[in-house]
Design a protein around this motif. Structure first.
Motif, PDB file in Angstrom:
ATOM      1  N   ILE A 229     -20.031  -8.618  -9.635  1.00  0.00           N
ATOM      2  CA  ILE A 229     -19.426  -8.016  -8.720  1.00  0.00           C
ATOM      3  C   ILE A 229     -18.093  -8.706  -8.664  1.00  0.00           C
ATOM      4  N   ASP A 230     -17.871  -9.886  -8.758  1.00  0.00           N
ATOM      5  CA  ASP A 230     -16.475 -10.431  -8.740  1.00  0.00           C
ATOM      6  C   ASP A 230     -15.782  -9.970  -9.753  1.00  0.00           C
ATOM      7  N   GLN A 231     -16.264  -9.661 -10.901  1.00  0.00           N
ATOM      8  CA  GLN A 231     -15.496  -9.125 -11.893  1.00  0.00           C
ATOM      9  C   GLN A 231     -14.998  -7.784 -11.616  1.00  0.00           C
ATOM     10  N   GLY A 232     -15.821  -6.955 -10.915  1.00  0.00           N
ATOM     11  CA  GLY A 232     -15.681  -5.728 -10.313  1.00  0.00           C
ATOM     12  C   GLY A 232     -14.525  -5.570  -9.507  1.00  0.00           C
ATOM     13  N   LEU A 233     -14.331  -6.743  -8.371  1.00  0.00           N
ATOM     14  CA  LEU A 233     -13.425  -6.626  -7.393  1.00  0.00           C
ATOM     15  C   LEU A 233     -12.052  -6.757  -8.237  1.00  0.00           C
ATOM     16  N   PHE A 234     -12.029  -7.843  -9.314  1.00  0.00           N
ATOM     17  CA  PHE A 234     -10.685  -7.861 -10.011  1.00  0.00           C
ATOM     18  C   PHE A 234     -10.621  -6.617 -10.720  1.00  0.00           C
ATOM     19  N   CYS A 235     -11.164  -6.242 -11.656  1.00  0.00           N
ATOM     20  CA  CYS A 235     -11.074  -4.914 -12.404  1.00  0.00           C
ATOM     21  C   CYS A 235     -10.589  -3.849 -11.635  1.00  0.00           C
ATOM     22  N   GLY A 236     -11.128  -3.662 -10.442  1.00  0.00           N
ATOM     23  CA  GLY A 236     -10.815  -2.612  -9.516  1.00  0.00           C
ATOM     24  C   GLY A 236      -9.396  -2.704  -8.983  1.00  0.00           C
ATOM     25  N   ALA A 237      -8.942  -3.890  -8.599  1.00  0.00           N
ATOM     26  CA  ALA A 237      -7.840  -4.154  -7.984  1.00  0.00           C
ATOM     27  C   ALA A 237      -6.700  -3.940  -9.023  1.00  0.00           C
ATOM     28  N   VAL A 238      -7.057  -4.459 -10.452  1.00  0.00           N
ATOM     29  CA  VAL A 238      -6.156  -4.068 -11.485  1.00  0.00           C
ATOM     30  C   VAL A 238      -5.816  -2.742 -11.680  1.00  0.00           C
ATOM     31  N   LEU A 239      -6.638  -1.936 -11.666  1.00  0.00           N
ATOM     32  CA  LEU A 239      -6.785  -0.614 -11.841  1.00  0.00           C
ATOM     33  C   LEU A 239      -6.206   0.191 -10.792  1.00  0.00           C
ATOM     34  N   ARG A 240      -6.395  -0.140  -9.599  1.00  0.00           N
ATOM     35  CA  ARG A 240      -5.562   0.487  -8.364  1.00  0.00           C
ATOM     36  C   ARG A 240      -4.037   0.376  -8.539  1.00  0.00           C
ATOM     37  N   SER A 241      -3.544  -0.656  -9.100  1.00  0.00           N
ATOM     38  CA  SER A 241      -2.262  -0.849  -9.396  1.00  0.00           C
ATOM     39  C   SER A 241      -1.645   0.107 -10.287  1.00  0.00           C
ATOM     40  N   PRO A 242      -0.575   0.995  -9.743  1.00  0.00           N
ATOM     41  CA  PRO A 242       0.046   1.861 -10.989  1.00  0.00           C
ATOM     42  C   PRO A 242       0.320   1.439 -12.034  1.00  0.00           C
ATOM     43  N   THR A 243       1.123   0.229 -12.026  1.00  0.00           N
ATOM     44  CA  THR A 243       1.600  -0.572 -12.991  1.00  0.00           C
ATOM     45  C   THR A 243       0.856  -1.238 -13.853  1.00  0.00           C
ATOM     46  N   ALA A 244      -0.133  -2.065 -13.103  1.00  0.00           N
ATOM     47  CA  ALA A 244      -1.017  -2.846 -13.996  1.00  0.00           C
ATOM     48  C   ALA A 244      -1.865  -2.033 -14.445  1.00  0.00           C
ATOM     49  N   GLY A 245      -2.707  -1.285 -13.689  1.00  0.00           N
ATOM     50  CA  GLY A 245      -3.550  -0.264 -14.163  1.00  0.00           C
ATOM     51  C   GLY A 245      -3.257   0.821 -15.561  1.00  0.00           C
TER      52      GLY A 245
END
Length: 440
Positions: free
Chosen positions: A113-129
């Protein structure tokens, strides 16, 4: 959170370290009393609130630090490991994940779940995602290592997939035969490699996906497209979130839809991607993840005695990008019947035409596949399918959906109802096996 990366990282590390100390004082999860489990849940909830706050403020800076200002292509598994080393407490360490992998799903702490929070935050960013999505569209190192062999021999055999070139068509056959061609960790990795090989080989114009004959007593000798996710592996804790649940969406499924990113230059436009048309040949059934594959293909041929289904409500997890893609194939009402009500669509049903292009007698499958492959080998097909993908599923729409999926799927994998269902199915299977052994 103060807004200072260094101060906030230090605060997060201190808070999560204290949380780990308190968790270590409790018994292992299967041995906890209800009160002890409630305390563990509160510890995890406090840490996750802090991680969300930290990522909301700093995710783009974190990503830039891990990728040297987006000048390096760091694939998702390596990105998560690098985040654990660079920012203690942000995601689980390699040692923590190894401990999780050693136990069944119901006995884990739920660190994915903690990995999911990190991956979701990265993908939510238009540049990083966007940078991460494009990184995952690059060829895998394994495929690059095998490419010369495939070009020379026209055939590569992986553990659960075989790729064979016949003329200008590459046939990708699932051979997870003991498991009804169900998706497990090995099959996902093999499919990522196989799709890369098809897209990289200039002699190939069209790719075909088909399930090979299986060993299951009920279907022995018959071709089966896919039984979907291996629920036994899910129960046993062998369905990794990063490599499997996110990896398949960012990997081979996205590559089939968008093409392989072969030119990293941003100004190259459509020429950045190497895409080819894909055909799916459905024998017997395409369940769950198997049906999800059909939603990114250009032409689907189904045997008259086959069916498709997305049993998301029954399994309790999110069916990948099925929620995003099925509606544009079937319309909203039928999509809800399939996704929320578990409706199965038989190839003989009129509605099957919404997800299948052709329905033919089983004995005509080979001939129909060959005819479709010849039709899709026309030079203009690849560029037009690329433009269709841009219109139907823009990269930012895909990225935004996947950001929410990352969090929702990681949480659902540890939801009590899911754990209870997979455990119950496992017990039923063990009882059947014991009865079969007694009878023999």
């Amino acid at each position: 959170m103060t807004g200072s990366l260094d101060q906030d990282a230090a605060g997060l590390a201190a808070l999560t370290e204290e949380g780990e100390r308190r968790l270590a004082a409790l018994p292992a999860r299967p041995d906890r009393t209800p009160d002890q489990q409630q305390r563990a849940d509160r510890i995890h909830a406090d840490a996750r609130r802090a991680r969300r706050d930290f990522l909301a403020r700093h995710v783009e800076t974190v990503y830039d630090l891990l990728t040297d200002g987006r000048t390096r292509e760091v694939r998702l598994p390596e990105l998560v490991e690098a985040a654990a080393e660079r920012f203690p407490g942000l995601v689980p360490t390699r040692e923590q994940m190894a401990a999780e992998r050693a136990v069944v799903q119901a006995h884990k702490e739920g660190r994915e779940i903690d990995q999911g929070l990190f991956c979701g935050a990265v993908l939510r960013s238009p540049t990083a995602g966007r940078h991460l999505v494009e990184t995952m569209l690059r060829p895998t190192p394994r495929a690059l290592d095998l490419l010369d062999t495939f070009r020379a021999d026209g055939r590569v055999e992986l553990d659960t997939v075989t790729v064979t070139r016949q003329g200008t068509t590459a046939h990708v056959e699932f051979r997870n035969t003991a498991r009804l061609n169900a998706e497990d960790e090995t099959l996902i990795a093999d499919l990522d490699t196989a799709v890369d090989l098809v897209l990289l080989d200039d002699a190939v114009a069209v790719g075909v996906l088909r399930g090979g004959p299986v060993e299951h007593p009920k279907y022995r000798g018959r071709r089966v497209f896919s039984a979907g996710i291996n629920l036994t592996d899910l129960r046993d804790g062998k369905i990794p979130f990063v490599d499997f649940l996110l990896g398949r969406e960012l990997g081979y499924l996205n590559k089939m839809l968008r093409g392989l990113l072969t030119d990293p230059a941003p100004g190259a436009g459509t020429q950045r991607f190497t895409g080819k048309p894909w055909i799916g040949a459905v024998d017997t059934f395409a369940i769950g993840g198997g049906m999800q594959i059909l939603l990114v293909l250009d032409h689907v041929i189904a045997a008259e005695d086959s069916y498709v289904s997305l049993p998301a409500a029954e399994e309790g997890i999110v069916p990948g990008l099925g929620n995003l893609r099925l509606t544009r194939h079937t319309g909203a009402r039928l999509a809800r019947q399939v996704l929320l009500g578990g409706r199965r669509i038989a190839a003989a049903d009129p509605e099957a035409r919404l997800v299948c292009d052709e329905v033919v007698p089983p004995e005509e499958m080979d001939e129909t596949v060959d005819r479709a492959a010849k039709a899709l080998a026309a030079p203009a097909v690849s560029v037009n399918r690329h433009m269709l993908a841009l219109a139907e599923e823009p990269l930012d729409l895909f990225r935004d959906y996947l950001a929410e999926f990352a969090v929702a799927q990681s949480e659902r994998a540890y939801a009590p109802d899911v754990l209870e269902k997979v455990e119950r199915r496992w017990r039923e299977r063990e009882r059947r096996r014991a009865a079969e052994r007694s009878a023999s």
